[in-house]
Design an enzyme around this catalytic site. Structure first.
Site, short mmCIF file in Angstrom:
data_model
loop_
_atom_site.label_atom_id
_atom_site.label_comp_id
_atom_site.label_asym_id
_atom_site.label_seq_id
_atom_site.Cartn_x
_atom_site.Cartn_y
_atom_site.Cartn_z
N ASN A 85 -58.31 -0.50 -15.26
CA ASN A 85 -56.99 -1.06 -14.94
C ASN A 85 -56.97 -1.43 -13.46
O ASN A 85 -57.94 -1.20 -12.74
CB ASN A 85 -55.87 -0.07 -15.30
CG ASN A 85 -56.01 1.23 -14.55
OD1 ASN A 85 -55.91 1.26 -13.33
ND2 ASN A 85 -56.28 2.31 -15.26
N LYS A 105 -43.01 14.98 -20.34
CA LYS A 105 -44.25 15.54 -19.80
C LYS A 105 -44.04 16.93 -19.21
O LYS A 105 -44.97 17.69 -19.06
CB LYS A 105 -44.84 14.61 -18.75
CG LYS A 105 -45.17 13.22 -19.33
CD LYS A 105 -46.33 12.58 -18.62
CE LYS A 105 -46.57 11.17 -19.13
NZ LYS A 105 -47.93 10.70 -18.87
N1 CTP Z 1 -51.17 10.56 -16.69
C1 CTP Z 1 -52.14 11.52 -16.83
N2 CTP Z 1 -53.01 11.46 -17.87
C2 CTP Z 1 -52.95 10.46 -18.77
C3 CTP Z 1 -51.95 9.45 -18.63
C4 CTP Z 1 -51.08 9.53 -17.57
O1 CTP Z 1 -52.21 12.43 -16.00
N3 CTP Z 1 -53.81 10.43 -19.77
C5 CTP Z 1 -50.20 10.68 -15.59
C6 CTP Z 1 -50.31 9.63 -14.51
O2 CTP Z 1 -51.17 10.05 -13.48
C7 CTP Z 1 -48.87 9.51 -14.06
C8 CTP Z 1 -48.07 9.81 -15.30
O3 CTP Z 1 -48.94 10.50 -16.17
O4 CTP Z 1 -48.53 10.52 -13.11
C9 CTP Z 1 -47.46 8.64 -15.99
O5 CTP Z 1 -48.39 7.69 -16.32
P1 CTP Z 1 -47.97 6.38 -17.11
O6 CTP Z 1 -49.19 5.59 -17.33
O7 CTP Z 1 -46.81 5.72 -16.43
O8 CTP Z 1 -47.39 7.01 -18.43
P2 CTP Z 1 -47.99 7.13 -19.86
O9 CTP Z 1 -48.30 8.55 -20.15
O10 CTP Z 1 -49.10 6.17 -20.05
O11 CTP Z 1 -46.72 6.72 -20.73
P3 CTP Z 1 -46.29 5.29 -21.30
O12 CTP Z 1 -47.41 4.86 -22.19
O13 CTP Z 1 -45.03 5.59 -21.99
O14 CTP Z 1 -46.07 4.39 -20.11
#
Ligand code: CTP
Length: 399
Positions: free
Chosen positions: A208, A342
């Protein structure tokens, strides 16, 4: 304040090197030990004998000195100190530092150190104003290098302007400030940062656009407040902060394992843009097109949600767990739900729609969501967001 502290002093090749002799004296008067390193060019301005006589110990000069390597290797030399000071920091030394060169003892020490570095630049005014020097200065500041001066004034070359090295007592004050314990001294904070790469086969991966800039800036701001930082980073564009313990990973699973290994911590900040899915059974050999027109099909498995797992731990949950929410729609609403789902204490929400220019850009526009609800911060650069967040963390951990 300086008693018992060990300063590694690198003396570069400039006329201001004579002031470094006085600096050594001032530091020793205050109880600090000074380990001097003299560059080849530095030797043209001050003699090894006068440096070592004032420092009360041998002066290190050569990268390939076998006696020194047997006594104390250059890695150890760079880590035994409490602070590394470069005075004078010439245009050339600054360029080497900014470019990551390691072709003599001074530049190698500066690359190998895990301590904070303070530079006292000194050069001709035109050299200081030159775009290359200003570019290098910006890189060094961005890397967390501290600076003192230069001052404006008459120069040895007859010109006038900024470029004079700070006076020894000004440098002593900057050294004291750099060694002062911040409010987060003794606190261990874990920061995840950057993107993750999820392999498809040995040559291809899913990634990404995260640059790692915000996570790096937060880690730096916390280091400035005295915290001990474990910085777990995916393959980011931004170089990791000096002074942190850096753990480099590629995949979400590796980031998760490294996070669990780094606990316990007083706080954990999850700025990484972790891939939500990985390719199930990534191929061990390169996937070839076979000419039949049949396209490969990838199937995905969900990655561990590192933030959620840590926030919901019962035994080693850090007292403060902070997540980030990168959203494109209904930012506050989605981030508020994400915080609850979370189980983290705070969530830093931002709008990453392409028109905001935030993803990969230098500014951020965030809303901090706590149990008190949303708090909108004005748009500011990522370093300022980092400082503000670090101050809030310090308040919370020391309350
Ligand atoms: N995060 C994490 N591990 C993952 C995914 C996300 O630790 N596998 C953490 C990111 O570092 C961030 C937070 O979760 O602090 C939110 O990440 P985000 O990508 O915005 O959320 P998602 O869990 O992907 O939720 P959504 O798909 O609803 O956006």
């Amino acid at each position: 304040m300086l008693a018992g502290k060990d300063i590694l002093l690198i003396i570069g090749g400039g006329i201001a090197a004579f002031k470094s002799l006085d600096l050594i004296r001032r530091l020793r008067e205050r109880g600090a030990a000074v380990t001097p390193v003299l560059t080849r060019a530095g030797e043209e301005f001050v003699t090894p004998l006068s440096v070592s006589a004032l420092a009360g110990q041998k002066v290190y000069r050569d990268l390939f000195d076998l006696t020194d390597e047997a006594e104390m290797g250059h890695i150890e030399l760079s880590r035994a100190a409490d602070l590394v000071v470069v005075a004078p920091a010439t245009a050339d030394l600054m360029a080497k530092m900014a470019g990551g060169h390691a072709n003599d003892l001074a530049s190698t020490l500066l690359m190998a150190t895990d301590k904070r570095v303070l530079i006292a630049p000194a050069m001709n005014v035109r050299m200081w104003d030159h775009p290359a020097t200003q570019r290098n200065l910006a890189t060094l500041t961005g890397d967390g290098i501290l600076t003192v001066g230069p001052n404006k004034g008459d120069m040895a070359c007859g010109e006038y302007g900024p470029g004079r090295m700070s006076e020894p007592l000004e440098i002593v004050t900057a050294i004291e400030a750099a060694l002062t314990d911040g409010p987060l001294k003794g606190k261990h904070i874990l920061v995840t940062s950057g993107p993750t790469h999820e392999p498809i086969d040995p040559v291809r991966y899913i990634a990404n656009r995260s640059s790692g800039a915000q996570g790096t800036a937060i880690a730096r701001a916390l280091l400035t407040l005295g915290a001990r930082i474990t910085f777990i980073t995916g393959p980011a564009d931004t170089s990791p902060p000096t002074g942190a313990q850096v753990i480099r990973v590629e995949t979400a699973q590796q980031m998760y394992d490294a996070t669990l290994n780094a606990l316990p911590a007083d706080a954990a900040i999850f700025t990484a843009a972790v891939a939500d899915w990985r390719v199930t059974d990534a191929s061990a050999s390169k996937i070839k097109k076979d000419g039949s027109g049949t396209l490969p099909t990838l199937s995905f498995t969900e990655n561990p949600d590192i933030l959620a797992k840590v926030a919901q731990m019962t035994d080693t949950r850090p007292p403060l767990v902070i997540g980030f929410a990168a959203e494109t729609d209904n930012v506050i609403e989605n981030a508020t739900t994400k915080r609850q789902r979370k189980g983290c204490d705070w969530i830093v929400a931002n709008d990453v729609s392409p028109e905001t220019g935030i993803m990969g850009g230098s500014e951020n526009d965030v809303t901090l969501i706590t149990d008190q609800g949303p708090e909108d911060w004005p748009r500011m650069d990522k370093t300022a967001v980092a400082r503000k967040l670090a101050d809030r963390i310090a308040q919370a951990l020391t309350a």
